[in-house]
Scaffold this active site. Structure first.
Site, PDB file in Angstrom:
ATOM      1  N   ARG A  88       0.850  -1.204   0.000  1.00 49.66           N
ATOM      2  CA  ARG A  88       0.000   0.000   0.000  1.00 49.66           C
ATOM      3  C   ARG A  88       0.884   1.253   0.000  1.00 49.66           C
ATOM      4  O   ARG A  88       0.580   2.251  -0.657  1.00 49.66           O
ATOM      5  CB  ARG A  88      -0.889  -0.033   1.255  1.00 49.66           C
ATOM      6  N   ASN A 139       1.689   2.204  14.931  1.00 49.51           N
ATOM      7  CA  ASN A 139       0.736   1.231  14.386  1.00 49.51           C
ATOM      8  C   ASN A 139       0.840   0.991  12.875  1.00 49.51           C
ATOM      9  O   ASN A 139       0.534  -0.087  12.400  1.00 49.51           O
ATOM     10  CB  ASN A 139      -0.694   1.596  14.793  1.00 49.51           C
ATOM     11  N   LYS A 162      11.436  11.095  12.619  1.00 48.24           N
ATOM     12  CA  LYS A 162      11.534  10.525  13.974  1.00 48.24           C
ATOM     13  C   LYS A 162      10.362   9.551  14.159  1.00 48.24           C
ATOM     14  O   LYS A 162       9.221   9.962  14.375  1.00 48.24           O
ATOM     15  CB  LYS A 162      11.472  11.668  15.001  1.00 48.24           C
ATOM     16  N   ASP A 200      11.367  17.701  22.681  1.00 50.74           N
ATOM     17  CA  ASP A 200      11.216  19.165  22.644  1.00 50.74           C
ATOM     18  C   ASP A 200      12.300  19.815  21.804  1.00 50.74           C
ATOM     19  O   ASP A 200      12.062  20.806  21.113  1.00 50.74           O
ATOM     20  CB  ASP A 200      11.276  19.743  24.077  1.00 50.74           C
ATOM     21  N   GLU A 235      -2.464  14.400  13.224  1.00 53.87           N
ATOM     22  CA  GLU A 235      -3.502  13.371  13.149  1.00 53.87           C
ATOM     23  C   GLU A 235      -3.481  12.670  14.494  1.00 53.87           C
ATOM     24  O   GLU A 235      -2.495  12.025  14.863  1.00 53.87           O
ATOM     25  CB  GLU A 235      -3.207  12.382  12.027  1.00 53.87           C
ATOM     26  N   CYS A 269      -6.273   4.513  14.519  1.00 53.78           N
ATOM     27  CA  CYS A 269      -6.947   5.758  14.910  1.00 53.78           C
ATOM     28  C   CYS A 269      -8.365   5.758  14.353  1.00 53.78           C
ATOM     29  O   CYS A 269      -9.274   6.295  14.983  1.00 53.78           O
ATOM     30  CB  CYS A 269      -6.159   6.964  14.433  1.00 53.78           C
ATOM     31  N   GLU A 362     -10.758   6.435  24.234  1.00 55.28           N
ATOM     32  CA  GLU A 362     -10.278   5.676  23.084  1.00 55.28           C
ATOM     33  C   GLU A 362      -9.492   4.476  23.599  1.00 55.28           C
ATOM     34  O   GLU A 362      -8.417   4.648  24.179  1.00 55.28           O
ATOM     35  CB  GLU A 362      -9.360   6.575  22.235  1.00 55.28           C
TER      36      GLU A 362
END
Ligand code: G3H
Length: 459
Positions: A88, A139, A162, A200, A235, A269, A362
């Site tokens: 994909r 994921n 990252k 950070d 996202e 998600c 969730e």
């Protein structure tokens, strides 16, 4: 070694690789290298950039089994789905290469607005932003990384990548495949390390010009607060409802709900994370879902099971707590509620109400609550009470009814008679409320990584 992190397989808990734990200084060097490489990459002809992306896609197809195996071990996804993810991704990269060649800019005439001038003509081009920081989750360690890296590269940006620690070995293999093409190697920089040490530092670094992140809402919010004066696309989490009206085809709804909620153990998600069912059909629907859930294969990724161990034990503890809380408050256990280490069996809960945590949180795991609904308006209000607004599904035979409800839902996309999902990858992908910021999907991602630049002819 002190500056390395061992990577364990999700299902067998065996060490099968390691990752460098980079210091801020090392990460800083990588950002500077990307920044220095960007100028010449940004002025490379688009068709050449596209050719390189096509080569990358070819490499991924060649290495689909090798990369798929690493994905499978590293994030506990069954082998067939892991290999499918790589294929994909190759398709996504090819489409991105082609879409990048279709970014043509605009020509604006100055006399189109009152007070304008017929002597003026503006050529509007899209130029790259500079260095894009791409932060991907565990994921979909290849697909969600490439969905950031490919649009950044085709539009002339350099990339600092990252990945999440669990998923980083797959990401690294994907980058090795990219480096086998003619891409100037400094254009893509892979960084890994502890979030507490380099997180950070990365998002506030003055040479980072744009951030694209997929992951938890909490981290996404922190990134958007820390990033100053640069575009951020996020996202984040979701609590996608499947709204099932009384005229729905219940077999179709059950099929999509089960596949939407439990594939890859619910660690998507866009998984269906609650069912809002009309009271009149809820019992029948629950029975149909139950039958399908009990037929799901549960086991290891190597066995190609649908429900496999969750990414770690904390994730399984979290899901178990949601189940326990709902049962203690009167939810009915339809099936499931069994656990072996971090393998949580697919669990279906009925008669869930608003007082239960599972109605709102969730799970990122294989537990699905059914909430029974009396009035049409309740579908909308219950759906919209969630902090999230990623997607929703509506199951009904009545297009007008679906459209009426869809217009009132605070979500990025509404699917009629199908499960919630991000793909096809060229569709815009948006999260409303705490589910995201900005828009992704191939075309939108390219647009988010470029800015307008005008050359105005004054004739
Ligand atoms: O986890 C988030 C992914 O964007 C889900 O993608 O809906 O294509 O499985 P998918």
């Amino acid at each position: 070694m002190k500056n390395e992190k061992k990577v364990y397989s999700v299902s067998g808990n065996e060490v099968f690789g390691s990752l460098p734990l980079m210091s801020q200084e090392e990460v800083g060097d990588k950002i500077h290298q990307a920044s220095a490489a960007q100028g010449s990459w940004g002025s490379t002809e688009v068709y050449k950039r596209a050719e390189i992306l096509h080569e990358w896609a070819e490499q991924l197809v060649k290495k689909q089994d090798q990369i798929g195996e690493v994905i499978s071990k590293e994030v506990g996804k069954n082998l067939a789905s892991a290999v499918k993810e790589v294929v994909r991704t190759a398709d996504l990269i090819r489409y991105t290469a082609e879409e990048g060649c279709r970014i043509h800019g605009e020509l604006l005439k100055g006399d189109s607005s009152k007070g304008g001038s017929s002597n003026k003509m503006a050529m509007v081009e899209q130029e790259p932003l500079g260095v894009v920081l791409a932060i991907s989750p565990f994921n979909y360690p290849v697909n969600l990384a490439a969905s950031k890296i490919a649009p950044a590269l085709i539009s002339g940006n350099a990339v600092v990548f990252k990945p999440a620690s669990q998923g980083a070995l797959s990401g690294k293999l994907m980058i090795e495949a990219l480096l086998e093409t003619d891409l100037p190697s400094d254009t893509i920089q892979f960084v890994s390390g502890k979030g507490s040490e380099i997180g950070d530092f990365l998002v506030t670094h003055p040479n980072i010009d744009m951030i694209t992140f997929t992951g938890s809402t909490e981290t996404g919010q922190a990134i958007s607060q820390k990033a100053k004066m640069i575009p951020v696309v996020l996202e984040l989490g979701g609590k996608d409802p499947a709204i099932v009206l009384e005229d729905a085809d219940l077999d179709l709804a059950a099929e999509h709900i089960v596949s939407g909620a439990y594939s890859y153990s619910g660690q998507r998600c866009t998984a269906i994370k609650r069912v809002l069912a009309s009271d009149t059909i809820a019992h029948d629907l629950s029975e149909k879902i139950k039958q399908k859930v009990e037929n799901l294969s549960v086991g290891t990724p190597e066995d190609n099971a649908t429900v496999t161990p969750l990414i770690n034990n904390e994730a399984a503890d979290f899901v178990q707590d949601l189940i326990d809380d709902a049962l203690s408050k009167g939810a009915e256990l339809v099936t499931g509620n069994r656990r072996e280490d971090h393998l949580v069996y697919p669990t279906l809960l009925d008669h869930v109400n608003s007082d239960m945590k599972v109605a709102w949180e969730e799970p990122f795991g294989p537990v699905l609550p059914i909430i029974r609904i009396n009035e049409t308006e309740d579908f909308v209000s219950l759906s919209n009470q969630s902090q999230y607004g990623l997607q929703a599904s509506i199951f009904t035979k009545d297009v007008q009814k679906a459209r009426d409800i869809a217009t009132k839902l605070d979500v990025g996309s509404v699917q009629m008679n199908a499960k919630t999902e991000r793909g096809p990858d060229h569709f815009p992908f948006i999260g409303a409320k705490n589910s995201g910021l900005g828009s992704q999907g191939i075309r939108r991602s390219i647009e988010s990584m470029t800015r307008d630049k005008l050359f105005i002819l004054n004739l």
